[in-house]
Design an enzyme around this catalytic site. Structure first.
Site, short mmCIF file in Angstrom:
data_model
loop_
_atom_site.label_atom_id
_atom_site.label_comp_id
_atom_site.label_asym_id
_atom_site.label_seq_id
_atom_site.Cartn_x
_atom_site.Cartn_y
_atom_site.Cartn_z
N HIS A 22 -1.11 -17.65 -97.63
CA HIS A 22 -1.19 -16.59 -96.97
C HIS A 22 -1.32 -15.55 -99.45
O HIS A 22 0.43 -16.41 -98.72
CB HIS A 22 -0.76 -15.71 -96.41
N ASP A 64 -6.69 -10.91 -99.02
CA ASP A 64 -5.61 -10.54 -98.16
C ASP A 64 -5.54 -9.14 -98.64
O ASP A 64 -6.41 -8.63 -99.51
CB ASP A 64 -4.71 -10.75 -99.64
N TYR A 112 -4.76 -14.66 -118.30
CA TYR A 112 -4.23 -16.92 -118.46
C TYR A 112 -2.59 -16.85 -117.28
O TYR A 112 -2.60 -17.21 -116.92
CB TYR A 112 -4.14 -16.80 -119.68
#
Length: 149
Positions: A22, A64, A112
């Site tokens: 998670h 999530d 990035y």
């Protein structure tokens, strides 16, 4: 082949998804993304588009629900308001497979930086520019797990 497992999810990617917990992030990258120099383990998905891979992953991985943002895309350099076709497709897939989660655009170098902290990167053969997506894994609830009868 296994029953109930999306056919694009090979053994390495299945292992990666299973080991993620998670709050861990996974990057789905296009053919131009510098996957090999980011740091996280790279899983090759040659011959597969980023949208097909997003579909396959979201068939099995929840997003999530404990954080305000759970999906991100790279914004277009020089035109941050633009939504490339591939990104619109990502949003359709996320909405259909995971629910009401907006994909948040992120500036290229910030994207990035997020990718460097991901658990894994899935390098696809997506040739459309900006075909990059980061997804944050959610919780699999007990009622969602089906055991043999």
């Amino acid at each position: 082949m296994l029953k109930g497992i999306h056919p694009l999810l090979g053994p390495d990617l299945l292992h990666a998804l299973k080991t993620m917990g998670h709050g861990d992030d996974i990057v789905i990258s296009d053919a131009n993304f510098p996957s090999g120099s980011m740091g996280p383990p790279v899983i090759r998905a040659d011959g597969v588009s980023a949208t097909a891979m997003a579909e396959a992953i979201l068939t099995h991985m929840p997003l999530d629900t404990f954080v305000p943002e759970t999906a991100w895309r790279m914004e277009v350099v020089g035109d941050p308001q633009a939504v490339p076709e591939v990104c619109a497709e990502f949003q359709e897939i996320v909405s259909r497979r995971a629910g009401d989660f907006p994909i948040v655009p992120v500036e290229r170098f910030a994207f990035y930086a997020m990718a460097r902290k991901a658990a894994y990167i899935v390098a696809t053969s997506e040739f459309r520019l900006y075909g990059n997506l980061i997804l944050k894994k959610g919780v699999v609830h007990p009622h969602e797990v089906e055991f043999g009868r």
